[in-house]
Design a protein around this motif. Structure first.
Motif, mmCIF file in Angstrom:
data_model
loop_
_atom_site.group_PDB
_atom_site.id
_atom_site.type_symbol
_atom_site.label_atom_id
_atom_site.label_comp_id
_atom_site.label_asym_id
_atom_site.label_seq_id
_atom_site.Cartn_x
_atom_site.Cartn_y
_atom_site.Cartn_z
ATOM 1 N N PHE A 157 0.840 -1.202 0.000
ATOM 2 C CA PHE A 157 0.000 0.000 0.000
ATOM 3 C C PHE A 157 0.875 1.251 0.000
ATOM 4 N N HIS A 158 0.306 2.339 -0.487
ATOM 5 C CA HIS A 158 0.933 3.656 -0.439
ATOM 6 C C HIS A 158 -0.011 4.613 0.274
ATOM 7 N N LEU A 159 0.508 5.302 1.288
ATOM 8 C CA LEU A 159 -0.226 6.416 1.881
ATOM 9 C C LEU A 159 0.277 7.654 1.144
ATOM 10 N N ILE A 160 -0.458 8.082 0.125
ATOM 11 C CA ILE A 160 0.070 9.034 -0.854
ATOM 12 C C ILE A 160 -0.068 10.499 -0.441
ATOM 13 N N GLY A 161 -0.730 10.791 0.656
ATOM 14 C CA GLY A 161 -0.806 12.194 1.061
ATOM 15 C C GLY A 161 -1.956 12.433 2.021
ATOM 16 N N VAL A 162 -2.082 13.733 2.371
ATOM 17 C CA VAL A 162 -1.337 14.873 1.851
ATOM 18 C C VAL A 162 -0.532 15.480 2.997
ATOM 19 N N GLY A 250 4.554 -0.912 3.427
ATOM 20 C CA GLY A 250 3.980 0.222 2.708
ATOM 21 C C GLY A 250 4.952 1.370 2.556
ATOM 22 N N ASP A 251 4.548 2.342 1.742
ATOM 23 C CA ASP A 251 5.298 3.573 1.517
ATOM 24 C C ASP A 251 4.386 4.733 1.904
ATOM 25 N N GLY A 252 4.884 5.629 2.758
ATOM 26 C CA GLY A 252 4.051 6.735 3.238
ATOM 27 C C GLY A 252 4.542 8.091 2.801
ATOM 28 N N THR A 253 4.944 8.245 1.541
ATOM 29 C CA THR A 253 5.444 9.524 1.031
ATOM 30 C C THR A 253 4.281 10.428 0.637
ATOM 31 N N PRO A 254 4.029 11.533 1.364
ATOM 32 C CA PRO A 254 2.845 12.352 1.070
ATOM 33 C C PRO A 254 2.969 13.188 -0.197
ATOM 34 N N MET A 255 4.199 13.351 -0.717
ATOM 35 C CA MET A 255 4.363 14.127 -1.956
ATOM 36 C C MET A 255 3.955 13.335 -3.192
ATOM 37 N N VAL A 290 -1.709 -2.261 -6.236
ATOM 38 C CA VAL A 290 -1.367 -1.554 -5.003
ATOM 39 C C VAL A 290 -2.595 -0.834 -4.447
ATOM 40 N N LYS A 291 -2.693 -0.793 -3.124
ATOM 41 C CA LYS A 291 -3.791 -0.081 -2.465
ATOM 42 C C LYS A 291 -3.303 1.309 -2.064
ATOM 43 N N LEU A 292 -4.142 2.310 -2.287
ATOM 44 C CA LEU A 292 -3.773 3.697 -2.046
ATOM 45 C C LEU A 292 -4.653 4.299 -0.950
ATOM 46 N N ILE A 293 -4.019 5.017 -0.033
ATOM 47 C CA ILE A 293 -4.737 5.695 1.048
ATOM 48 C C ILE A 293 -4.422 7.185 0.952
ATOM 49 N N LEU A 294 -5.467 8.004 1.028
ATOM 50 C CA LEU A 294 -5.315 9.448 0.889
ATOM 51 C C LEU A 294 -6.042 10.153 2.034
ATOM 52 N N VAL A 295 -5.307 11.011 2.751
ATOM 53 C CA VAL A 295 -5.883 11.792 3.851
ATOM 54 C C VAL A 295 -5.918 13.254 3.420
ATOM 55 N N LEU A 296 -7.124 13.851 3.453
ATOM 56 C CA LEU A 296 -7.306 15.240 3.042
ATOM 57 C C LEU A 296 -7.744 16.088 4.224
ATOM 58 N N GLN A 377 -9.697 1.154 -5.408
ATOM 59 C CA GLN A 377 -8.314 0.959 -4.954
ATOM 60 C C GLN A 377 -7.798 2.138 -4.137
ATOM 61 N N ILE A 378 -8.624 3.175 -3.990
ATOM 62 C CA ILE A 378 -8.202 4.378 -3.262
ATOM 63 C C ILE A 378 -9.155 4.612 -2.092
ATOM 64 N N LEU A 379 -8.618 4.576 -0.879
ATOM 65 C CA LEU A 379 -9.394 4.896 0.313
ATOM 66 C C LEU A 379 -9.109 6.344 0.687
ATOM 67 N N ILE A 380 -10.155 7.165 0.720
ATOM 68 C CA ILE A 380 -10.006 8.597 1.000
ATOM 69 C C ILE A 380 -10.723 8.935 2.296
ATOM 70 N N ILE A 381 -10.009 9.603 3.197
ATOM 71 C CA ILE A 381 -10.608 10.001 4.466
ATOM 72 C C ILE A 381 -10.254 11.460 4.752
ATOM 73 N N ARG A 382 -11.075 12.096 5.594
ATOM 74 C CA ARG A 382 -10.783 13.461 6.025
ATOM 75 C C ARG A 382 -9.957 13.423 7.310
ATOM 76 N N SER A 383 -8.975 14.265 7.378
ATOM 77 C CA SER A 383 -8.123 14.331 8.560
ATOM 78 C C SER A 383 -8.931 14.685 9.803
ATOM 79 N N GLU A 384 -9.892 15.582 9.654
ATOM 80 C CA GLU A 384 -10.708 16.015 10.784
ATOM 81 C C GLU A 384 -11.542 14.866 11.344
ATOM 82 N N ASP A 385 -12.079 14.032 10.463
ATOM 83 C CA ASP A 385 -12.883 12.881 10.907
ATOM 84 C C ASP A 385 -12.003 11.844 11.590
#
Length: 520
Positions: A157-162, A250-255, A290-296, A377-385
């Motif tokens: 998995f990749h934690l792609i940001g942000v 996993g790889d946690g590069t937010p850029m 690959v599974k992708l995780i995105l925190v906005l 393949q992309i899990l998107i969550i809000r940072s506040e939640d």
């Protein structure tokens, strides 16, 4: 006479014998030199063993009259024997199995090349059964001066940001799961390879390019643990397909999510004005499942934390306001000449703006990822939640990754550990100016609306969090005014108490009222 003939014969026979040995020595010397390149060089002294094997076959040929093909076969066997001992250079690529690859393709990349390494030419397939994490065998893995056949892995998995959205804290908690392994990057999380080091640059400065082989090295420790850890079947045997290597990394590069500025160096984009291939295409090519995780996070709040974290300018609310004005103007000037997409992917914008407003324009970057990867393949969550209910989000993430469900007490233990990183200066400096917040909210509004359209969820307008921030700011201001009022009252009611000695000294200088007040 007979004795003279016998002596001559013996001398002639001796001379012939000596000449034969001289010729034999010359032949051996020539063949040893000629075949040196066929033998793997090994600084540990294994050359002698290989040469002895070669000499044995040569003597067999010379003294048993076997065919010359036997010599060729024996020379090839030197390589075969060495391969079995895992100390040879890589074999011919046509002999590779589907889940084998030779990293020499990557390690021989020319670092001084104008273009980045051509990832699209690599065809890597993963071990089809037994491994949850995408892994393969590198038949050219270098250990010291020796090449070995070793298991190597890419991230599951990749934690792609942000950036400044809680990705460091989230990655640290994810790796608390017993099935999830960290990597060898910064904070055991960030490799920076896909957006930066493969192109030879960092945040703003040039750095040495790193090859794909180097990137794989960030996961070599994890690969070793993955290979050694086996889930046995119910019968206690590990000899069938019911046994699995269940660990993942996993790889946690937010850029990864937003920095596509290296696109002109991708070989497939040669002579292009706009990019055809970006990070999502490259990642999909080598790691399609690959599974992708995105925190906005609220774009405005994210930008303020980002500015303070990077210390991009004067560390005050007023200094941040000035940096925002400069950045908005630069972006405006760019978009008057080019498209928003071209401006956001421009290296000059990344290095010249004082506040990284481009990182908070989520919708443009997300569209690029969704062009390549399916939404599932992309899990998107809000940072506040996430911050409000860490336990629930961890359960959701572990389910998304397909790892073992943890007991409630274990989830609680992971969720209640201290935060991995917070920007400390923000508390000291205080909130941004209301005028700056208003200006940024207006700027990000159309991009947030586009994000809502993409994700079909109005929570990405951040209206609820903005209202909470507004209420918190009112409370803080009310508390500040009350403290100020109390301080004024304290100062106004404060009287000066004098000792007897002080009264005697000051008596000539005191008027009647002062003398009476102090007498009382």
């Amino acid at each position: 006479m007979r004795l003279r003939h016998l002596a001559c014969y013996r001398r002639s026979h001796l001379a012939s014998t000596l000449l034969g040995f001289v010729l034999l020595g010359a032949i051996l010397g020539y063949l040893q030199l000629h075949t040196r390149n066929l033998v793997t060089k090994d600084t540990s002294g294994n050359n002698k063993e290989h040469l002895s094997i070669f000499k044995k076959d040569l003597y067999t040929f010379l003294f048993t009259n076997e065919s010359h093909s036997k010599i060729n076969y024996s020379i090839l066997n030197v390589t075969n024997v060495s391969s079995e001992q895992n100390i040879t250079s890589f074999p011919a690529t046509q002999n590779l199995k589907p889940y084998e690859w030779c990293s020499d393709e990557s390690s021989q990349f020319h670092y001084n090349s104008t273009y980045a390494e051509d990832i699209m030419k690599y065809n890597i397939s993963f071990i089809p059964e037994g491994y949850k994490n995408p892994c393969f065998y590198d038949v050219c893995k270098t250990v010291g001066s020796v090449s070995v056949r070793a298991l190597r892995c890419l991230p599951y998995f990749h934690l792609i940001g942000v950036d400044k959205s809680g990705s460091t804290d989230l990655f640290a908690r994810i790796t608390q799961h017993p099935q999830v392994l960290p990597n060898l990057g910064v904070l055991e999380k960030e490799t920076s390879w896909w957006p930066w080091t493969r192109y030879g640059h960092g945040l703003k400065k040039q750095v040495r390019k790193e090859s794909f082989d180097k990137y794989l090295g960030y996961f070599d420790n994890a690969a070793g643990q993955i290979e050694r850890t086996i889930q046995l079947n119910k019968k206690g045997s590990n000899a069938n397909n019911h046994d699995f290597h269940l660990l993942i990394t996993g790889d946690g590069t937010p850029m990864d999510f937003w920095d596509f500025s290296g696109w002109p160096k991708i070989p497939q984009n040669r002579n292009q004005n706009i990019p055809k291939i970006l990070t999502p295409h490259l990642l999909k090519h080598v790691n399609p499942n690959v599974k992708l995780i995105l925190v906005l996070r609220d774009p405005t709040e994210r930008l303020y934390s980002d500015y303070l974290f990077l210390k991009s300018g004067v560390q005050t609310p007023k200094g941040f306001g000035a940096a925002v004005l400069q950045s908005l103007q630069y972006f405006k000037n760019c978009t008057e000449r080019y498209s928003v997409r071209k401006c956001l992917f421009d290296r000059k914008l990344h290095t010249r703006v004082k506040a990284r407003i481009h990182v908070s324009i989520y919708s443009v970057f997300l569209k690029e990822w969704l062009k390549v990867f399916p939404r599932k393949q992309i899990l998107i969550i809000r940072s506040e939640d996430y911050s409000q209910n860490i336990s629930s989000h961890l359960k959701n993430i572990f389910n998304f990754l397909g790892v073992t469900e943890l007991a409630e007490k274990d989830i609680t233990k992971i969720a209640t550990r201290s935060r991995a990183y917070q920007t400390p200066t923000k508390k000291k400096i205080g909130p941004m100016l209301n005028s700056t917040r208003h200006r940024l909210d207006i700027f990000f509004q159309p991009f947030n609306e586009e994000l809502v359209e993409i994700l079909r969820d109005e929570k990405y307008l951040w209206l609820d969090t903005k209202e909470k921030i507004k209420q918190n700011l009112k409370k803080q201001e009310k508390r500040r005014l009350e403290n100020l009022k109390n301080q004024i009252n304290v100062n106004a009611s404060r009287t000066i108490s004098l000792t007897k000695e002080q009264k005697l000294v000051l008596k000539p200088f005191m008027d009647a009222d002062d003398r009476n007040s102090n007498t009382e």
